[in-house]
Design an enzyme around this catalytic site. Structure first.
Site, PDB file in Angstrom:
ATOM      1  N   VAL A   1       0.873  -1.173   0.000  1.00 19.89           N
ATOM      2  CA  VAL A   1       0.000   0.000   0.000  1.00 19.89           C
ATOM      3  C   VAL A   1       0.906   1.217   0.000  1.00 19.89           C
ATOM      4  CG1 VAL A   1      -1.812   1.255   1.221  1.00 19.89           C
ATOM      5  CG2 VAL A   1      -1.711  -1.254   1.366  1.00 19.89           C
ATOM      6  N   CYS A   2       0.576   2.204  -0.843  1.00 19.19           N
ATOM      7  CA  CYS A   2       1.278   3.489  -0.808  1.00 19.19           C
ATOM      8  C   CYS A   2       2.771   3.255  -1.052  1.00 19.19           C
ATOM      9  CB  CYS A   2       0.985   4.158   0.540  1.00 19.19           C
ATOM     10  SG  CYS A   2       1.303   5.921   0.625  1.00 19.19           S
ATOM     11  N   THR A   3       3.632   3.918  -0.300  1.00 15.57           N
ATOM     12  CA  THR A   3       5.069   3.766  -0.522  1.00 15.57           C
ATOM     13  C   THR A   3       5.626   2.450   0.022  1.00 15.57           C
ATOM     14  OG1 THR A   3       5.459   5.048   1.466  1.00 15.57           O
ATOM     15  CG2 THR A   3       5.516   6.251  -0.621  1.00 15.57           C
TER      16      THR A   3
ATOM     17  N   ALA B   1      -2.124   2.196  -4.799  1.00 17.70           N
ATOM     18  CA  ALA B   1      -1.717   3.610  -4.803  1.00 17.70           C
ATOM     19  C   ALA B   1      -1.695   4.125  -3.354  1.00 17.70           C
ATOM     20  CB  ALA B   1      -2.652   4.404  -5.703  1.00 17.70           C
TER      21      ALA B   1
END
Lengths: 216, 216
Positions: A99-101, A149
């Protein structure tokens, strides 16, 4: 079925809790938070303090790996133990996700080279530096790796994953249990749809150098 | 600006972290988790363990109160200190809010009598028992009280609240930062839109006696 989520200093809370709240509702599931050592790990605002009971040494396999992001995920060089653990666990997973970074940790662990993937919109260049081809989608699946993202996208990713792990009706029932019938009050939750005003504020927040992907 | 979030045993994690992740991005905000005593408080699955540093005695006012839900919120009779604290804090707030069955705590504190409100779809009768008129909307505002529907709705509620506390562009920028551009993989995240199969699974999970609101 075991879902393992690594936790590190300066994680982003919703990156963990979004997917957790979906996956914990799967039948016969065990979700385990794992960290370098047991005890308190604090989020990127210093406000959410998670008490973690398992260390990387304690968990040697998982069916599903969910790697969260946050500012802490960008200092992967400081966390060689976690990267080695991610590599090791990935060998046993059915699905490896981020998830995310969190995708930058998958990248640093060498898992994204030559693959398509997504990440938080502010981390596109960092993702590409690991040999991944960035796709500006909310959830990207290639092989057994699913990347999501930014931050809130982990909920969508986990529902997709829930259906892959069980069946669509089971995933729909989880979506209903958490009443995930989103009604954002505004448009513009993605870079592509954001207002000029919101983009200007985010640009100021992220500092010099950041420009939306695709803008030259 | 201070945002206070009470934490109690068997909270639902996303009820807290959804709004938290939005509101912590407001300018000049202080978010504080508050519990009966300091130390670890564990969620409804026994898996998320939050370390809380402030007690109800430590926090005597807040601009925004966010009351989460979870199975623990249904045993309000066991938590008279928290109910008294909610009543006390409510007197100083600009906005008093709840997510999911957190509305039952507002009800038990006497704050919803005669008002319209919403809650998790499984708690409609309990909400009505406190004198509230249930509205099957995702976010319901009456006066300075904002109630949200189940679990994930706290994100929508908090973005609405963020705009009320600042301005729309600031809220939009937060929505973009957390990339809240939801794309649920399935329809049916509300009782009104759920498939028969999903409803059947949820009915089995919630046990005898539960029927969707409006179905006789």
């Amino acid at each position: 079925m075991r879902v393992a989520i690594p936790v590190f200093p300066r994680f982003t809370s919703l990156d963990i809790i979004g997917p957790y709240q979906v996956l914990v509702n799967l039948p016969d599931v065990e979700v385990v938070l794992v960290a370098e050592s047991t005890g308190i790990v604090t989020d990127d605002r210093g406000l959410i303090k998670l008490s973690v009971d398992a260390t990387f040494d304690d968990v040697d396999h998982a069916d599903v790996l969910v790697v969260p992001g946050g500012p802490g995920s960008r200092v992967h060089g400081d966390m060689p133990e976690m990267l080695a653990w991610i590599q090791h666990i990935h060998a046993s997973t059915t699905w490896t996700t981020s998830v995310c970074t969190g995708s930058l940790l998958l990248g640093a662990a060498g898992l994204l080279d030559g693959l398509t993937a997504t990440t938080h919109f502010s981390a596109v260049r960092e993702l590409q530096a690991w040999g991944a081809t960035y796709v500006p989608d909310r959830v990207v699946t290639q092989g057994k790796i699913i990347t999501a993202a930014g931050v809130s996208s982990g909920i969508d990713m986990a529902l997709t994953l829930a259906a892959l792990l069980t069946d669509q009706v089971t995933a729909e029932a989880i979506q209903l249990l958490i009443e995930y019938d989103p009604q954002p009050p505004f448009a513009g939750g993605s870079v592509a749809s954001a207002s000029e005003g919101a983009l200007a504020k985010v640009r100021a927040r992220l500092g010099s150098g950041w420009e939306p992907y695709g803008v030259t």
